[in-house]
Write a protein that holds these residues in place. Structure first.
Motif, PDB file in Angstrom:
ATOM      1  N   UNK A  74       0.825  -1.215   0.000  1.00  0.00           N
ATOM      2  CA  UNK A  74       0.000   0.000   0.000  1.00  0.00           C
ATOM      3  C   UNK A  74       0.855   1.258   0.000  1.00  0.00           C
ATOM      4  N   UNK A  75       0.341   2.275  -0.647  1.00  0.00           N
ATOM      5  CA  UNK A  75       0.997   3.575  -0.643  1.00  0.00           C
ATOM      6  C   UNK A  75       0.432   4.438   0.493  1.00  0.00           C
ATOM      7  N   UNK A  76      -0.877   4.277   0.747  1.00  0.00           N
ATOM      8  CA  UNK A  76      -1.563   5.081   1.755  1.00  0.00           C
ATOM      9  C   UNK A  76      -2.466   4.190   2.593  1.00  0.00           C
ATOM     10  N   UNK A  77      -2.463   4.439   3.912  1.00  0.00           N
ATOM     11  CA  UNK A  77      -3.393   3.763   4.804  1.00  0.00           C
ATOM     12  C   UNK A  77      -4.199   4.838   5.528  1.00  0.00           C
ATOM     13  N   UNK A  78      -5.523   4.773   5.358  1.00  0.00           N
ATOM     14  CA  UNK A  78      -6.421   5.656   6.092  1.00  0.00           C
ATOM     15  C   UNK A  78      -6.955   4.851   7.273  1.00  0.00           C
ATOM     16  N   UNK A  79      -6.802   5.400   8.472  1.00  0.00           N
ATOM     17  CA  UNK A  79      -7.157   4.685   9.695  1.00  0.00           C
ATOM     18  C   UNK A  79      -8.341   5.382  10.362  1.00  0.00           C
ATOM     19  N   UNK A  80      -9.442   4.656  10.536  1.00  0.00           N
ATOM     20  CA  UNK A  80     -10.649   5.226  11.130  1.00  0.00           C
ATOM     21  C   UNK A  80     -10.909   4.707  12.529  1.00  0.00           C
ATOM     22  N   UNK A  81     -11.493   5.579  13.343  1.00  0.00           N
ATOM     23  CA  UNK A  81     -11.743   5.227  14.736  1.00  0.00           C
ATOM     24  C   UNK A  81     -12.853   6.082  15.321  1.00  0.00           C
ATOM     25  N   UNK A  82     -13.585   5.509  16.284  1.00  0.00           N
ATOM     26  CA  UNK A  82     -14.437   6.381  17.097  1.00  0.00           C
ATOM     27  C   UNK A  82     -13.528   7.178  18.040  1.00  0.00           C
ATOM     28  N   UNK A  83     -14.037   8.286  18.532  1.00  0.00           N
ATOM     29  CA  UNK A  83     -13.304   9.059  19.538  1.00  0.00           C
ATOM     30  C   UNK A  83     -13.783   8.587  20.911  1.00  0.00           C
ATOM     31  N   UNK A  84     -12.838   8.134  21.721  1.00  0.00           N
ATOM     32  CA  UNK A  84     -13.148   7.691  23.087  1.00  0.00           C
ATOM     33  C   UNK A  84     -12.398   8.583  24.059  1.00  0.00           C
ATOM     34  N   UNK A  85     -13.113   9.313  24.870  1.00  0.00           N
ATOM     35  CA  UNK A  85     -12.478  10.188  25.871  1.00  0.00           C
ATOM     36  C   UNK A  85     -11.480  11.146  25.227  1.00  0.00           C
ATOM     37  N   UNK A 111     -15.038   9.255  13.947  1.00  0.00           N
ATOM     38  CA  UNK A 111     -16.443   9.571  14.174  1.00  0.00           C
ATOM     39  C   UNK A 111     -16.553   9.873  15.661  1.00  0.00           C
ATOM     40  N   UNK A 112     -17.418  10.797  15.999  1.00  0.00           N
ATOM     41  CA  UNK A 112     -17.530  11.170  17.409  1.00  0.00           C
ATOM     42  C   UNK A 112     -18.958  11.551  17.753  1.00  0.00           C
ATOM     43  N   UNK A 113     -19.217  11.499  19.043  1.00  0.00           N
ATOM     44  CA  UNK A 113     -20.540  11.869  19.544  1.00  0.00           C
ATOM     45  C   UNK A 113     -20.457  13.115  20.407  1.00  0.00           C
ATOM     46  N   UNK A 114     -19.337  13.795  20.327  1.00  0.00           N
ATOM     47  CA  UNK A 114     -19.156  14.976  21.172  1.00  0.00           C
ATOM     48  C   UNK A 114     -17.826  15.629  20.873  1.00  0.00           C
ATOM     49  N   UNK A 115     -16.980  15.711  21.866  1.00  0.00           N
ATOM     50  CA  UNK A 115     -15.692  16.387  21.741  1.00  0.00           C
ATOM     51  C   UNK A 115     -14.627  15.477  21.135  1.00  0.00           C
ATOM     52  N   UNK A 116     -13.867  16.029  20.207  1.00  0.00           N
ATOM     53  CA  UNK A 116     -12.766  15.308  19.587  1.00  0.00           C
ATOM     54  C   UNK A 116     -11.548  15.320  20.507  1.00  0.00           C
ATOM     55  N   UNK A 117     -11.498  16.288  21.416  1.00  0.00           N
ATOM     56  CA  UNK A 117     -10.393  16.353  22.380  1.00  0.00           C
ATOM     57  C   UNK A 117      -9.040  16.445  21.703  1.00  0.00           C
ATOM     58  N   UNK A 118      -8.091  15.640  22.162  1.00  0.00           N
ATOM     59  CA  UNK A 118      -6.725  15.650  21.619  1.00  0.00           C
ATOM     60  C   UNK A 118      -6.478  14.394  20.769  1.00  0.00           C
ATOM     61  N   UNK A 119      -7.529  13.952  20.107  1.00  0.00           N
ATOM     62  CA  UNK A 119      -7.458  12.760  19.252  1.00  0.00           C
ATOM     63  C   UNK A 119      -6.216  12.787  18.355  1.00  0.00           C
ATOM     64  N   UNK A 120      -6.038  13.867  17.617  1.00  0.00           N
ATOM     65  CA  UNK A 120      -4.932  13.966  16.660  1.00  0.00           C
ATOM     66  C   UNK A 120      -3.568  13.850  17.311  1.00  0.00           C
TER      67      UNK A 120
END
Length: 152
Positions: A74-85, A111-120
């Motif tokens: 693969x050249x690129x991997x996109x990684x998806x996640x819910x935001x937890x805390x 994907x999130x149900x509220x605050x993204x916080x410091x996910x990145x």
């Protein structure tokens, strides 16, 4: 030559799974769902949140049941996640540790149900030494974002 893309994700409530499937279809990408044993997380969101906090605090991340393919294709991997805390779901830590030698581009969406916080920030820390080229921001359409990541 077509750029080979992998979209991998962990989804607790199927919301992230739906987004990942739409992206994979639109981008003609391969899809990989990250899974853990059935008894790792609760079906209760609040209990799962507490479990994840403990995993992060103790540095005891869940083992993946998913067999990771040869990622060098693969050249690129996109990684998806819910935001937890305000953080990525803990199975992402396990995945990122397994692909630490990947030489291509990594980007993450959530994907999130509220605050993204410091996910990145946490994602980048967990991903080191991988090359994280982008973290999705909700102000932009996710498909537009993904196409921009692939073309970088």
């Amino acid at each position: 030559m077509t750029k080979k893309i992998l979209i991998t994700y962990y989804s607790w409530s199927n919301k992230t799974k739906q987004v990942a499937k739409k992206l994979a279809q639109a981008l003609d990408a391969e899809l990989l769902e990250l899974t853990v044993k059935n008894n790792v997380f609760s079906t209760d969101m609040y209990k799962t949140s507490e479990i994840a906090k403990t995993q992060i605090k103790t540095n005891d991340f869940p083992e993946l049941v998913t067999k990771i393919p040869d990622i060098s294709q693969y050249e690129t991997i996109l990684v998806g996640s819910p935001v937890w805390n305000g953080a990525p779901a803990t199975p992402l830590h396990s995945f990122l540790a397994q692909i630490a030698n990947f030489k291509g581009k990594i980007a993450t969406f959530y994907t999130d149900a509220g605050s993204v916080g410091v996910y990145g920030e946490i994602f980048k820390t967990w991903a080191a030494p991988l090359t994280v080229v982008s973290i999705y921001q909700q102000q932009k359409d996710i498909l537009t974002w993904a196409k921009e990541v692939i073309e970088k």
